[in-house]
Design a protein around this motif. Sequence first.
Motif, short mmCIF file in Angstrom:
data_model
loop_
_atom_site.label_atom_id
_atom_site.label_comp_id
_atom_site.label_asym_id
_atom_site.label_seq_id
_atom_site.Cartn_x
_atom_site.Cartn_y
_atom_site.Cartn_z
N ILE A 63 0.84 -1.20 0.00
CA ILE A 63 0.00 0.00 0.00
C ILE A 63 0.88 1.25 0.00
O ILE A 63 0.68 2.17 -0.80
N LEU A 67 1.17 3.97 -3.04
CA LEU A 67 0.97 5.41 -2.82
C LEU A 67 2.16 6.22 -3.31
O LEU A 67 2.00 7.25 -3.96
N GLU A 89 -9.30 -4.99 1.65
CA GLU A 89 -10.16 -3.86 2.02
C GLU A 89 -9.36 -2.56 2.08
O GLU A 89 -9.86 -1.51 1.66
N ARG A 90 -8.15 -2.62 2.59
CA ARG A 90 -7.29 -1.42 2.62
C ARG A 90 -7.04 -0.90 1.20
O ARG A 90 -6.97 0.30 0.98
N ALA A 92 -9.01 -1.08 -1.30
CA ALA A 92 -10.23 -0.58 -1.95
C ALA A 92 -10.22 0.93 -2.09
O ALA A 92 -10.84 1.47 -3.01
N ASN A 93 -9.53 1.61 -1.22
CA ASN A 93 -9.46 3.07 -1.28
C ASN A 93 -8.46 3.58 -2.32
O ASN A 93 -8.29 4.78 -2.47
N LEU A 94 -7.80 2.67 -3.01
CA LEU A 94 -6.76 3.06 -3.96
C LEU A 94 -7.18 2.90 -5.41
O LEU A 94 -6.34 2.87 -6.30
N GLU A 95 -8.48 2.80 -5.66
CA GLU A 95 -8.94 2.49 -7.02
C GLU A 95 -8.45 3.47 -8.08
O GLU A 95 -8.36 3.11 -9.25
#
Length: 125
Positions: A63, A67, A89-90, A92-95
């Motif tokens: 992750i 980033l 799940e973590r 999922a915010n990086l789509e």
Amino acid sequence: MPHILVVDDEEAIRELVRRGLQLDGHTVELACDGADALDIIASRPTDFDLLLTDIRMPMMDGIALALTVGRDYPTLTILLMTGYADQRERAANLELLIHDVVTKPFSLAQIRDAVTDALAARKAA
């Protein structure tokens, strides 16, 4: 042929993925963690078409790597892999930064298909 950097702290996974992707004619380099991968990318920022990285690793996880790469090398396509639901799940915010997340365990056919799909999306963009 596409140049792919595979990042995983498990040597067996790195080697399995490398062999599978080489069957498709890809050039594959390996890194054992996110910090190692960043050093490789920074030394040759335009060499890679795809970053395929595990999420859960020591030193720098996937992750944090995604980033950093997304910020510093926005044209590099990122594909994540994980065997942990909470890590998925973590991600999922990086789509907006990543192409997809591949769930471990996977077959060679599954990882090859995921890479083919990510590279095709890169060409279409």
